[in-house]
Design a protein around this motif. Structure first.
Motif, PDB file in Angstrom:
ATOM      1  N   ALA A 269     -76.669 -26.827 -62.429  1.00  0.00           N
ATOM      2  CA  ALA A 269     -76.175 -25.784 -63.333  1.00  0.00           C
ATOM      3  C   ALA A 269     -75.782 -26.367 -64.688  1.00  0.00           C
ATOM      4  O   ALA A 269     -76.011 -25.736 -65.739  1.00  0.00           O
ATOM      5  CB  ALA A 269     -74.987 -25.075 -62.692  1.00  0.00           C
TER       6      ALA A 269
ATOM      7  N   VAL B 298     -68.947 -16.138 -58.713  1.00  0.00           N
ATOM      8  CA  VAL B 298     -69.365 -16.598 -57.393  1.00  0.00           C
ATOM      9  C   VAL B 298     -68.170 -16.445 -56.468  1.00  0.00           C
ATOM     10  O   VAL B 298     -67.227 -17.238 -56.496  1.00  0.00           O
ATOM     11  CB  VAL B 298     -69.854 -18.056 -57.452  1.00  0.00           C
ATOM     12  CG1 VAL B 298     -70.288 -18.535 -56.073  1.00  0.00           C
ATOM     13  CG2 VAL B 298     -70.994 -18.192 -58.459  1.00  0.00           C
TER      14      VAL B 298
ATOM     15  N   ALA C 155     -63.615 -23.845 -62.409  1.00  0.00           N
ATOM     16  CA  ALA C 155     -63.261 -23.746 -60.992  1.00  0.00           C
ATOM     17  C   ALA C 155     -61.764 -23.926 -60.788  1.00  0.00           C
ATOM     18  O   ALA C 155     -61.070 -24.561 -61.592  1.00  0.00           O
ATOM     19  CB  ALA C 155     -64.031 -24.785 -60.176  1.00  0.00           C
TER      20      ALA C 155
ATOM     21  N   ILE D 159     -69.932 -19.769 -65.320  1.00  0.00           N
ATOM     22  CA  ILE D 159     -69.889 -19.533 -63.876  1.00  0.00           C
ATOM     23  C   ILE D 159     -68.448 -19.695 -63.414  1.00  0.00           C
ATOM     24  O   ILE D 159     -67.866 -20.782 -63.521  1.00  0.00           O
ATOM     25  CB  ILE D 159     -70.797 -20.510 -63.111  1.00  0.00           C
ATOM     26  CG1 ILE D 159     -72.245 -20.367 -63.590  1.00  0.00           C
ATOM     27  CG2 ILE D 159     -70.699 -20.269 -61.608  1.00  0.00           C
ATOM     28  CD1 ILE D 159     -73.213 -21.337 -62.924  1.00  0.00           C
TER      29      ILE D 159
ATOM     30  N   ILE E 128     -74.162 -21.184 -56.832  1.00  0.00           N
ATOM     31  CA  ILE E 128     -74.172 -21.845 -58.143  1.00  0.00           C
ATOM     32  C   ILE E 128     -75.594 -21.934 -58.681  1.00  0.00           C
ATOM     33  O   ILE E 128     -75.864 -21.644 -59.862  1.00  0.00           O
ATOM     34  CB  ILE E 128     -73.536 -23.243 -58.034  1.00  0.00           C
ATOM     35  CG1 ILE E 128     -72.035 -23.115 -57.719  1.00  0.00           C
ATOM     36  CG2 ILE E 128     -73.744 -24.028 -59.322  1.00  0.00           C
ATOM     37  CD1 ILE E 128     -71.344 -24.448 -57.437  1.00  0.00           C
ATOM     38  N   ARG E 129     -76.526 -22.339 -57.836  1.00  0.00           N
ATOM     39  CA  ARG E 129     -77.921 -22.461 -58.276  1.00  0.00           C
ATOM     40  C   ARG E 129     -78.490 -21.096 -58.699  1.00  0.00           C
ATOM     41  O   ARG E 129     -79.183 -20.995 -59.725  1.00  0.00           O
ATOM     42  CB  ARG E 129     -78.770 -23.051 -57.160  1.00  0.00           C
ATOM     43  CG  ARG E 129     -78.559 -24.546 -56.948  1.00  0.00           C
ATOM     44  CD  ARG E 129     -79.434 -25.068 -55.819  1.00  0.00           C
ATOM     45  NE  ARG E 129     -79.306 -26.499 -55.665  1.00  0.00           N
ATOM     46  CZ  ARG E 129     -80.042 -27.399 -56.333  1.00  0.00           C
ATOM     47  NH1 ARG E 129     -80.959 -26.983 -57.194  1.00  0.00           N
ATOM     48  NH2 ARG E 129     -79.878 -28.693 -56.137  1.00  0.00           N
TER      49      ARG E 129
ATOM     50  N   ILE F 219     -73.213 -29.145 -52.817  1.00  0.00           N
ATOM     51  CA  ILE F 219     -72.444 -28.529 -53.902  1.00  0.00           C
ATOM     52  C   ILE F 219     -72.486 -29.437 -55.137  1.00  0.00           C
ATOM     53  O   ILE F 219     -72.643 -28.950 -56.271  1.00  0.00           O
ATOM     54  CB  ILE F 219     -70.996 -28.264 -53.460  1.00  0.00           C
ATOM     55  CG1 ILE F 219     -70.967 -27.231 -52.331  1.00  0.00           C
ATOM     56  CG2 ILE F 219     -70.159 -27.778 -54.643  1.00  0.00           C
ATOM     57  CD1 ILE F 219     -69.576 -26.918 -51.810  1.00  0.00           C
TER      58      ILE F 219
ATOM     59  N   LEU G 240     -69.122 -24.406 -66.163  1.00  0.00           N
ATOM     60  CA  LEU G 240     -68.586 -24.175 -64.822  1.00  0.00           C
ATOM     61  C   LEU G 240     -67.066 -24.305 -64.847  1.00  0.00           C
ATOM     62  O   LEU G 240     -66.527 -25.339 -65.274  1.00  0.00           O
ATOM     63  CB  LEU G 240     -69.169 -25.169 -63.818  1.00  0.00           C
ATOM     64  CG  LEU G 240     -70.552 -24.821 -63.245  1.00  0.00           C
ATOM     65  CD1 LEU G 240     -71.639 -24.961 -64.311  1.00  0.00           C
ATOM     66  CD2 LEU G 240     -70.890 -25.717 -62.058  1.00  0.00           C
TER      67      LEU G 240
ATOM     68  N   VAL H 221     -73.943 -28.334 -58.782  1.00  0.00           N
ATOM     69  CA  VAL H 221     -73.174 -28.418 -60.028  1.00  0.00           C
ATOM     70  C   VAL H 221     -73.987 -29.134 -61.102  1.00  0.00           C
ATOM     71  O   VAL H 221     -74.078 -28.683 -62.255  1.00  0.00           O
ATOM     72  CB  VAL H 221     -71.831 -29.127 -59.782  1.00  0.00           C
ATOM     73  CG1 VAL H 221     -71.199 -29.554 -61.102  1.00  0.00           C
ATOM     74  CG2 VAL H 221     -70.883 -28.226 -59.017  1.00  0.00           C
TER      75      VAL H 221
ATOM     76  N   LEU I 228     -65.735 -19.992 -60.606  1.00  0.00           N
ATOM     77  CA  LEU I 228     -65.682 -20.457 -59.217  1.00  0.00           C
ATOM     78  C   LEU I 228     -64.232 -20.479 -58.756  1.00  0.00           C
ATOM     79  O   LEU I 228     -63.597 -21.528 -58.680  1.00  0.00           O
ATOM     80  CB  LEU I 228     -66.305 -21.854 -59.117  1.00  0.00           C
ATOM     81  CG  LEU I 228     -67.798 -21.925 -59.467  1.00  0.00           C
ATOM     82  CD1 LEU I 228     -68.209 -23.332 -59.852  1.00  0.00           C
ATOM     83  CD2 LEU I 228     -68.637 -21.421 -58.287  1.00  0.00           C
TER      84      LEU I 228
ATOM     85  N   VAL J 256     -67.118 -30.213 -64.119  1.00  0.00           N
ATOM     86  CA  VAL J 256     -66.543 -28.890 -63.876  1.00  0.00           C
ATOM     87  C   VAL J 256     -65.151 -28.828 -64.489  1.00  0.00           C
ATOM     88  O   VAL J 256     -64.362 -29.767 -64.343  1.00  0.00           O
ATOM     89  CB  VAL J 256     -66.474 -28.592 -62.362  1.00  0.00           C
ATOM     90  CG1 VAL J 256     -65.818 -27.241 -62.108  1.00  0.00           C
ATOM     91  CG2 VAL J 256     -67.864 -28.629 -61.751  1.00  0.00           C
TER      92      VAL J 256
END
Length: 472
Positions: free
Chosen positions: A184, A70, A193, A164, A153-154, A177, A191, A181, A166, A213
């Protein structure tokens, strides 16, 4: 007793040993001499060897795993990404609908993240990704003014992303957001990030600061925290983020590669490792993947989780091979009970030290070892001097201090048929000639009238060449 002249060779040897130890110690502290600068893409990928990625690739290369990036977009035509980038989506008018283009003409940020994760390699002049057999799902947000992180994200969660990535962030709070999260996480995605860079962020931004996350900080080449990495209680792991090379679009660099610092790069590294774990252990859910990553990390900083290193530095082989019990929940969610790793079971375990520890981290230990070596050598030298002195005393004839001399022709008991020699401090009887000096005729002092060696021209202070001002 032994004279100074006879002790000098021993003392010179001792001094040489001490000098050698001191020189060796200085070399250890200073570290090895710098090598020639790497001139290949693979040569600049120092973090692959630090993380022992070549060994990890003997176990898995990420086959069967999809990593959503993303970001701004991914330039799929780069030679190192051909065949690696799936059709994705675009949330920006600057990027085609499939997301396989990168409008970032300054950094090529999304393309670089994709290459760090899944560059296919193919020789020393091509980028080898952490998970070269994983596939990239581009979710293009376009330029920052167009970002729709929640929507990205979705979409990624709905289209089969196992991981994912980020490497993006925004300050403040954003309920959309946060809800994305949670969505997901409910879909079973991992996730990862960026924890943020100090030049932009003062605190860990969204989405890294959202519970669940995996927020990633950056370390330098020595293994210590990179100076630009944002710290905070949300940090979960750290990974290499200093001088990281990656593929970029042609407008950014004519040769197709760029080198940067940042937690974005560290995040891509951890996303690639998460892909390796999901490929190696396909039966694990997202919570167990995260639990395995944080519970096998090499602890740094304060014990347990700390604001700088989180749970520690990511350990790829440990995450792939250690026995870790199943987690009750994602350990990064509030109220979750993290599951500690079990002891290594031998064949699958890996307890060897990481190669990433730099010289600056263990210099005090090396200094202590060097000082201990110097002390031990010094003690040995002192013992040798004492032993040699005692041995010399036993070899020199000893006459009785008091009493009359033995009759003519009689020898001193225990000393053989040697004629008796007058003790140097005993008064000589009148009429008796003086005994010869026990060490023969005394000549002039071997080092001249001043009692010190003469210095040949050029070896002393007056003849010494000027000191080299260049530092080494």
């Amino acid at each position: 007793m032994r004279t100074g002249k006879h002790r000098r060779p021993l003392l010179r040897s001792a001094a040489a040993v001490l000098a050698l130890v001191a020189t060796t110690g200085a070399g250890l502290l200073a570290g090895p001499a710098p090598v020639r600068a790497a001139d290949t893409v693979r040569g600049l990928q120092w973090y692959l060897d630090t993380l022992r990625i070549p060994e990890a690739h003997k176990l898995t290369k990420g086959k069967g795993v999809t990593v959503a990036v993303v970001d701004g977009g991914v330039y799929a035509a780069h030679p190192d990404l051909k065949g690696q980038v799936l059709p994705g989506t675009s949330f920006s008018k600057d990027v085609p609908a499939d997301g396989r283009s990168d409008p970032d003409r300054e950094n090529g940020h999304g393309t670089k993240m994709a290459g760090i994760i899944a560059g296919r390699g193919g020789g020393s002049m091509h980028q080898l990704g952490i998970a070269p057999e994983a596939k990239i799902l581009p979710v293009a947000l376009g330029l920052p003014r167009d970002w729709d992180i929640a929507g990205g994200i979705r979409w990624a969660a709905d289209h089969g992303a196992d991981v994912i990535n980020l490497s993006v962030g925004v300050t403040g709070s954003d309920p959309q957001i946060t809800e994305a999260v949670r969505y997901a996480l409910g879909k079973g995605a991992v996730l990862v990030a960026a924890a943020g860079n100090r030049r932009v962020d003062r605190a860990v931004p969204l989405p890294a600061s959202i519970p669940g996350v995996l927020a990633v900080g950056a370390t330098g080449k020595t293994g210590s925290l990179w100076s630009g990495s944002v710290t905070g209680p949300e940090v979960g792991l750290v990974a290499p983020g200093e001088r990281i090379i990656g593929p970029v679009p042609p407008p950014v660099s004519p040769n197709g590669y760029g080198v940067t610092d940042g937690t974005s790069d560290a995040t891509a590294v951890v996303s690639g490792i998460a892909a390796l774990v999901r490929s190696r252990h396909p039966d694990l859910d997202a919570a167990d993947v995260v639990n395995r990553l944080v519970r096998t990390a090499r602890e740094q900083g304060a014990r347990g989780r700390d604001p700088e290193y989180g749970f520690g530095s990511v350990d790829v082989l440990a995450a792939l091979t250690r026995s870790v019990p199943k987690a009750d929940a994602n350990p990064l969610l509030t109220g979750a009970s993290p599951t500690p790793p079990a002891a290594s079971d031998g064949e699958d375990g890996d307890d060897r030290p990481a190669i990433s520890v730099g010289l600056a981290d263990n210099a005090p230990i090396q200094l202590g070892l060097c000082l201990l070596a110097v002390l031990l050598v010094g003690a040995v030298v002192v013992v040798l001097i004492v032993v040699n002195r005692r041995a010399a005393r036993r070899r020199v004839p000893q006459a009785p201090v008091g009493g009359p001399p033995p009759p003519p022709g009689q020898t001193q008991p225990g000393h053989g048929p040697r004629p008796y020699q007058q003790h140097p401090h005993q008064p000589r009887p009148l009429g008796q000639p003086a005994a010869p000096h026990p060490y023969g005729q005394q000549g002039p002092h071997p080092y001249g009238p001043a009692g010190r060696p003469g210095l040949p021209p050029g070896d002393g202070p007056a003849g010494a060449p000027p000191a080299d001002p260049q530092r080494r």
